[in-house]
Design a protein around this motif. Structure first.
Motif, PDB file in Angstrom:
ATOM      1  N   ALA A  10     -16.173  71.288  21.813  1.00  0.00           N
ATOM      2  CA  ALA A  10     -16.520  70.002  22.616  1.00  0.00           C
ATOM      3  C   ALA A  10     -16.809  70.818  24.115  1.00  0.00           C
ATOM      4  CB  ALA A  10     -15.550  69.135  23.155  1.00  0.00           C
ATOM      5  N   ASP A  11     -17.459  70.153  25.243  1.00  0.00           N
ATOM      6  CA  ASP A  11     -17.725  70.941  26.206  1.00  0.00           C
ATOM      7  C   ASP A  11     -17.110  70.210  27.406  1.00  0.00           C
ATOM      8  OD1 ASP A  11     -19.366  71.506  28.776  1.00  0.00           O
ATOM      9  OD2 ASP A  11     -20.998  71.867  27.521  1.00  0.00           O
ATOM     10  N   ILE A  12     -16.359  71.268  28.196  1.00  0.00           N
ATOM     11  CA  ILE A  12     -15.499  70.605  29.309  1.00  0.00           C
ATOM     12  C   ILE A  12     -16.168  69.784  30.208  1.00  0.00           C
ATOM     13  CG2 ILE A  12     -13.758  72.105  28.916  1.00  0.00           C
ATOM     14  CD1 ILE A  12     -14.576  73.805  31.549  1.00  0.00           C
ATOM     15  N   ARG A  13     -17.725  69.881  30.139  1.00  0.00           N
ATOM     16  CA  ARG A  13     -18.539  69.326  31.193  1.00  0.00           C
ATOM     17  C   ARG A  13     -18.767  67.621  30.736  1.00  0.00           C
ATOM     18  NH1 ARG A  13     -23.450  73.199  31.135  1.00  0.00           N
ATOM     19  NH2 ARG A  13     -22.470  73.307  28.996  1.00  0.00           N
ATOM     20  N   ASP A  14     -18.298  67.452  29.546  1.00  0.00           N
ATOM     21  CA  ASP A  14     -18.291  66.154  29.067  1.00  0.00           C
ATOM     22  C   ASP A  14     -17.055  65.230  29.118  1.00  0.00           C
ATOM     23  OD1 ASP A  14     -18.366  63.891  27.383  1.00  0.00           O
ATOM     24  OD2 ASP A  14     -19.217  64.847  25.564  1.00  0.00           O
ATOM     25  N   ARG A  15     -17.369  64.573  30.256  1.00  0.00           N
ATOM     26  CA  ARG A  15     -15.850  63.783  30.870  1.00  0.00           C
ATOM     27  C   ARG A  15     -15.205  62.903  29.766  1.00  0.00           C
ATOM     28  NH1 ARG A  15     -13.729  63.523  35.715  1.00  0.00           N
ATOM     29  NH2 ARG A  15     -12.780  61.510  36.304  1.00  0.00           N
ATOM     30  N   VAL A  47     -19.935  74.425  34.941  1.00  0.00           N
ATOM     31  CA  VAL A  47     -18.859  74.683  33.854  1.00  0.00           C
ATOM     32  C   VAL A  47     -17.636  74.872  34.849  1.00  0.00           C
ATOM     33  CG1 VAL A  47     -18.157  76.081  32.219  1.00  0.00           C
ATOM     34  CG2 VAL A  47     -20.342  75.517  32.351  1.00  0.00           C
ATOM     35  N   ASN A  48     -17.687  75.895  35.746  1.00  0.00           N
ATOM     36  CA  ASN A  48     -16.319  76.213  36.215  1.00  0.00           C
ATOM     37  C   ASN A  48     -15.637  75.215  37.265  1.00  0.00           C
ATOM     38  OD1 ASN A  48     -17.104  78.468  35.035  1.00  0.00           O
ATOM     39  ND2 ASN A  48     -17.041  80.054  36.335  1.00  0.00           N
ATOM     40  N   LEU A  49     -16.481  74.408  37.947  1.00  0.00           N
ATOM     41  CA  LEU A  49     -15.831  73.481  38.816  1.00  0.00           C
ATOM     42  C   LEU A  49     -16.038  71.994  38.161  1.00  0.00           C
ATOM     43  CD1 LEU A  49     -17.078  74.828  42.251  1.00  0.00           C
ATOM     44  CD2 LEU A  49     -15.022  74.963  40.976  1.00  0.00           C
ATOM     45  N   LEU A  50     -17.175  71.492  37.918  1.00  0.00           N
ATOM     46  CA  LEU A  50     -17.166  70.203  37.330  1.00  0.00           C
ATOM     47  C   LEU A  50     -16.286  70.053  36.034  1.00  0.00           C
ATOM     48  CD1 LEU A  50     -20.797  68.917  37.741  1.00  0.00           C
ATOM     49  CD2 LEU A  50     -18.937  68.681  39.230  1.00  0.00           C
ATOM     50  N   GLY A  51     -16.309  71.298  35.217  1.00  0.00           N
ATOM     51  CA  GLY A  51     -15.558  71.071  33.947  1.00  0.00           C
ATOM     52  C   GLY A  51     -14.221  71.374  34.221  1.00  0.00           C
ATOM     53  N   THR A  52     -13.934  71.866  35.225  1.00  0.00           N
ATOM     54  CA  THR A  52     -12.412  72.126  35.562  1.00  0.00           C
ATOM     55  C   THR A  52     -11.846  70.629  36.272  1.00  0.00           C
ATOM     56  OG1 THR A  52     -12.576  74.397  36.018  1.00  0.00           O
ATOM     57  CG2 THR A  52     -10.866  73.340  37.332  1.00  0.00           C
ATOM     58  N   ILE A  53     -12.677  69.977  37.018  1.00  0.00           N
ATOM     59  CA  ILE A  53     -12.215  68.556  37.577  1.00  0.00           C
ATOM     60  C   ILE A  53     -11.893  67.929  36.157  1.00  0.00           C
ATOM     61  CG2 ILE A  53     -13.414  66.504  38.298  1.00  0.00           C
ATOM     62  CD1 ILE A  53     -12.636  68.042  40.657  1.00  0.00           C
ATOM     63  N   ASN A  54     -12.946  67.858  35.361  1.00  0.00           N
ATOM     64  CA  ASN A  54     -12.615  66.939  34.461  1.00  0.00           C
ATOM     65  C   ASN A  54     -11.270  67.249  33.490  1.00  0.00           C
ATOM     66  OD1 ASN A  54     -15.010  65.709  34.578  1.00  0.00           O
ATOM     67  ND2 ASN A  54     -16.293  67.138  33.189  1.00  0.00           N
ATOM     68  N   ALA A  89     -12.687  78.424  44.606  1.00  0.00           N
ATOM     69  CA  ALA A  89     -12.982  77.117  44.715  1.00  0.00           C
ATOM     70  C   ALA A  89     -11.967  76.412  43.619  1.00  0.00           C
ATOM     71  CB  ALA A  89     -14.361  76.512  44.651  1.00  0.00           C
ATOM     72  N   GLY A  90     -12.069  76.938  42.390  1.00  0.00           N
ATOM     73  CA  GLY A  90     -11.073  76.368  41.233  1.00  0.00           C
ATOM     74  C   GLY A  90      -9.753  76.333  41.627  1.00  0.00           C
ATOM     75  N   GLU A  91      -9.322  77.254  42.335  1.00  0.00           N
ATOM     76  CA  GLU A  91      -8.075  77.616  42.807  1.00  0.00           C
ATOM     77  C   GLU A  91      -7.857  76.634  43.601  1.00  0.00           C
ATOM     78  OE1 GLU A  91      -6.043  81.192  44.181  1.00  0.00           O
ATOM     79  OE2 GLU A  91      -6.990  82.431  42.376  1.00  0.00           O
ATOM     80  N   ALA A  92      -8.529  76.287  44.794  1.00  0.00           N
ATOM     81  CA  ALA A  92      -8.503  75.317  45.753  1.00  0.00           C
ATOM     82  C   ALA A  92      -8.291  73.769  45.254  1.00  0.00           C
ATOM     83  CB  ALA A  92      -9.594  75.231  46.700  1.00  0.00           C
ATOM     84  N   LEU A  93      -9.268  73.689  44.214  1.00  0.00           N
ATOM     85  CA  LEU A  93      -9.057  72.245  43.474  1.00  0.00           C
ATOM     86  C   LEU A  93      -7.847  71.955  42.791  1.00  0.00           C
ATOM     87  CD1 LEU A  93     -12.401  71.887  41.452  1.00  0.00           C
ATOM     88  CD2 LEU A  93     -11.395  70.429  43.364  1.00  0.00           C
ATOM     89  N   CYS A  94      -7.323  73.091  42.174  1.00  0.00           N
ATOM     90  CA  CYS A  94      -5.969  73.076  41.706  1.00  0.00           C
ATOM     91  C   CYS A  94      -4.721  72.705  42.542  1.00  0.00           C
ATOM     92  CB  CYS A  94      -5.560  74.476  40.607  1.00  0.00           C
ATOM     93  SG  CYS A  94      -6.687  74.609  39.320  1.00  0.00           S
ATOM     94  N   ARG A  95      -5.205  73.524  43.575  1.00  0.00           N
ATOM     95  CA  ARG A  95      -3.968  73.379  44.751  1.00  0.00           C
ATOM     96  C   ARG A  95      -3.909  72.111  45.428  1.00  0.00           C
ATOM     97  NH1 ARG A  95      -1.142  76.530  48.434  1.00  0.00           N
ATOM     98  NH2 ARG A  95      -1.928  78.406  47.964  1.00  0.00           N
ATOM     99  N   SER A  96      -5.233  71.375  45.404  1.00  0.00           N
ATOM    100  CA  SER A  96      -5.352  70.021  46.026  1.00  0.00           C
ATOM    101  C   SER A  96      -4.672  69.138  45.002  1.00  0.00           C
ATOM    102  CB  SER A  96      -6.445  69.551  46.368  1.00  0.00           C
ATOM    103  OG  SER A  96      -7.418  69.409  45.068  1.00  0.00           O
ATOM    104  N   TYR A  97      -5.067  69.320  43.666  1.00  0.00           N
ATOM    105  CA  TYR A  97      -4.431  68.251  42.778  1.00  0.00           C
ATOM    106  C   TYR A  97      -3.007  68.277  42.509  1.00  0.00           C
ATOM    107  CZ  TYR A  97      -8.535  66.445  40.796  1.00  0.00           C
ATOM    108  OH  TYR A  97      -9.598  65.736  40.452  1.00  0.00           O
ATOM    109  N   SER A  98      -2.313  69.608  42.749  1.00  0.00           N
ATOM    110  CA  SER A  98      -1.038  69.700  42.741  1.00  0.00           C
ATOM    111  C   SER A  98      -0.400  68.988  43.990  1.00  0.00           C
ATOM    112  CB  SER A  98      -0.624  71.229  42.920  1.00  0.00           C
ATOM    113  OG  SER A  98       0.700  71.301  43.269  1.00  0.00           O
ATOM    114  N   HIS A  99      -1.103  68.989  44.778  1.00  0.00           N
ATOM    115  CA  HIS A  99      -0.491  68.436  46.463  1.00  0.00           C
ATOM    116  C   HIS A  99      -0.720  66.826  46.066  1.00  0.00           C
ATOM    117  CE1 HIS A  99       0.352  67.618  50.451  1.00  0.00           C
ATOM    118  NE2 HIS A  99      -0.776  67.143  50.714  1.00  0.00           N
ATOM    119  N   CYS A 100      -1.805  66.380  45.902  1.00  0.00           N
ATOM    120  CA  CYS A 100      -2.163  64.937  45.937  1.00  0.00           C
ATOM    121  C   CYS A 100      -1.544  64.377  44.592  1.00  0.00           C
ATOM    122  CB  CYS A 100      -3.645  64.718  45.820  1.00  0.00           C
ATOM    123  SG  CYS A 100      -4.677  65.380  47.394  1.00  0.00           S
ATOM    124  N   PHE A 101      -1.503  64.968  43.508  1.00  0.00           N
ATOM    125  CA  PHE A 101      -1.198  64.266  42.411  1.00  0.00           C
ATOM    126  C   PHE A 101       0.205  64.538  41.648  1.00  0.00           C
ATOM    127  CE2 PHE A 101      -5.877  64.112  42.692  1.00  0.00           C
ATOM    128  CZ  PHE A 101      -5.974  62.798  42.700  1.00  0.00           C
TER     129      PHE A 101
END
Ligand code: NAD
Length: 315
Positions: free
Chosen positions: A62-67, A104-111, A160-172
């Motif tokens: 499967a593709d990580i872009r496929d939410r 892949v690296n950002l949208l996929g990571t968000i999914n 940016a992937g690290e920044a996303l991860c940090r924000s998810y850790s903080h917010c969720f």
């Protein structure tokens, strides 16, 4: 009960070694991989041939872009731990196609992050890179250094992937560990990376392209040390967000690397000098003190030994 561990990118170089180690210890492992065409599919099929059919192993192409698919997979399998390795890797191709890297690296990571929050995974490990340090000229690179000098779209997606991860850790309240890998090598290394590419060419008496004057340096890190670092991060119970360098703390110049390959292969390299390439950085060098203090990370394979093991595998 052993943790159920989901590994994205588990058919690739680092992922397949991680799966070897997890299966050996009796974990249930689910791999998500789309067998991306960046390099030959048969290489990845070969990486996982021992896994397929093992008890506790499952592979979903499967593709990580496929939410929708990612959500469905999490809903069905309910992992305890997620190791997110799937990515478009490689510095130079990211300059050719930055959009694909972002997808892949950002949208996929968000999914993968969203599903991890929704299905309450207990730990999320993100594959980051020394590329986040970019042109940082303070060596060795340490986790406190500001990530302001990224030199490629690839490095930018990892920062940016690290920044996303940090924000998810903080917010969720998702517990996240980001691991910054430094030029990983060893058996099954990606064919586009220097050690693999050079060794294959030297063996076949083909010229190797060397960019710059040979003085650029990398902190080459043997795959077994990286896997031991990932395993320690899996076992590390924490809340919040933390980033660690997983390197070797021994930078080596390009010319020295070629000499080591010549010795291991018992052949002379034919060098084709080329100008430095856009996106390449002059040096990488990991300070691994933090990973040592928090995780007990202790890299133990020197480059001479690691190159011999790589060459043995290649033959
Ligand atoms: P790899 O290309 O061998 O493995 C990545 C895997 O992800 C591949 O099997 C690929 O098919 C899969 N993948 C790619 N796009 C996907 C998608 N859209 N959906 C699902 N799967 C997808 O690379 P690797 O060297 O094993 O790297 C693994 C991770 O470590 C990557 O995140 C990479 O950026 C990071 N990293 C690697 C190094 C290194 O030296 N190898 C250094 C720093 C960081």
């Amino acid at each position: 009960m052993k943790d159920k561990i989901l590994v994205t990118g588990g058919a690739g170089f680092i992922g397949s070694h991680l799966v070897d180690s997890l299966l050996k210890d009796g974990h249930s492992v689910l791999v998500i991989d789309n067998f991306d065409s960046y390099y030959d599919r048969t290489i990845k099929q070969n990486n996982i041939k021992e896994h397929v059919g093992s008890p506790g192993y499952q592979l979903i192409e499967a593709d990580i872009r496929d939410r929708v698919s990612i959500d469905r997979i999490f809903n069905t399998w309910r992992p305890d731990v997620v190791i997110h390795l799937a990515a478009k890797a490689g510095v130079r191709p990211s300059i050719e196609d930055p959009l694909m890297y972002v997808e892949v690296n950002l949208l996929g990571t968000i999914n993968v992050l969203d599903a991890s929050v929704k299905y309450a995974v207990s730990r999320f490990i993100f594959a980051s890179s020394s590329s986040v340090y970019g042109l940082n000229d303070k060596v060795p690179f340490s986790e406190n250094d500001a990530l302001l000098q990224v030199a490629s779209p690839y490095g930018a997606t990892k920062a940016a992937g690290e920044a996303l991860c940090r924000s998810y850790s903080h917010c969720f309240q998702l517990p996240v560990t980001a691991l910054r890998f430094f030029t990983v090598y060893g058996p099954r290394q990606r064919p586009d990376l220097a050690i693999h590419k050079f060794a294959a060419k030297i063996r076949n008496d083909e010229p190797i392209p060397l960019f710059g004057d040979g003085s650029t340096s990398r902190d080459y890190t043997y795959i077994d040390d990286i896997i031991s670092g990932i395993r320690k991060a899996i076992d590390w119970n924490h809340k919040g967000y933390e980033a660690f360098n997983l390197g070797n703390d021994h930078p080596t110049t390009l010319l020295r690397l070629v000499q080591l390959l010549e010795t291991a292969l018992n052949k002379q390299a034919i060098i084709e000098w080329q100008p430095l390439q856009t996106g390449d950085v002059p040096q990488t060098w990991a300070n691994v003190q933090k990973a040592h203090d928090f995780l007990g990370y202790n890299p133990s394979t020197d480059l001479e030994t690691g190159i011999c093991k790589f060459v043995e595998w290649m033959h």
